[in-house]
Design a protein around this motif. Structure first.
Motif, PDB file in Angstrom:
ATOM      1  N   ALA A  85       0.834  -1.203   0.000  1.00 57.39           N
ATOM      2  CA  ALA A  85       0.000   0.000   0.000  1.00 57.39           C
ATOM      3  C   ALA A  85       0.867   1.250   0.000  1.00 57.39           C
ATOM      4  CB  ALA A  85      -0.927  -0.011   1.207  1.00 57.39           C
ATOM      5  N   GLU A 125      -0.365   5.342  -1.168  1.00 60.46           N
ATOM      6  CA  GLU A 125      -1.441   5.647  -0.228  1.00 60.46           C
ATOM      7  C   GLU A 125      -0.873   6.368   0.989  1.00 60.46           C
ATOM      8  OE1 GLU A 125      -4.201   2.495   0.680  1.00 60.46           O
ATOM      9  OE2 GLU A 125      -3.586   1.447  -1.146  1.00 60.46           O
ATOM     10  N   MET A 168      -3.422   3.917   5.661  1.00 58.61           N
ATOM     11  CA  MET A 168      -3.926   2.580   5.394  1.00 58.61           C
ATOM     12  C   MET A 168      -4.171   1.838   6.703  1.00 58.61           C
ATOM     13  SD  MET A 168      -0.285   1.343   3.971  1.00 58.61           S
ATOM     14  CE  MET A 168       0.145   3.036   3.653  1.00 58.61           C
TER      15      MET A 168
END
Length: 81
Positions: free
Chosen positions: A63, A68, A71
């Motif tokens: 991720a 991102e 998360m």
């Protein structure tokens, strides 16, 4: 909530903005519960309990490399995110 936790979102978002301009990625991982001697004594339910061996390094690294900012690992642990 303690002072450190209360100011954490402001600090990490500022860190993200400052470093993003320099090409440095910043990701915030909200870890789930891990089965350890310390968590074994918790008197409350622990959803998505993982073991240290199964862990969350794989999903959180994937991720993070996907860009991102925040998360939940394992996902989703928080409603509305």
């Amino acid at each position: 909530m303690g002072r450190r936790k209360r100011h954490s979102p402001t600090w990490r978002e500022g860190l993200y903005l400052d470093l993003h301009a320099k090409g440095v990625g910043v990701s915030v991982v909200h870890p789930g519960f891990v089965d350890t001697p310390l968590t074994a004594s918790n008197p409350f339910p622990m959803p998505a309990l993982t073991t240290p061996r199964s862990g969350s390094a794989g999903p959180s690294c994937a991720a993070g490399s996907a860009g991102e900012f925040e998360m939940d690992v394992p996902a989703p642990l928080h409603a509305g995110r």
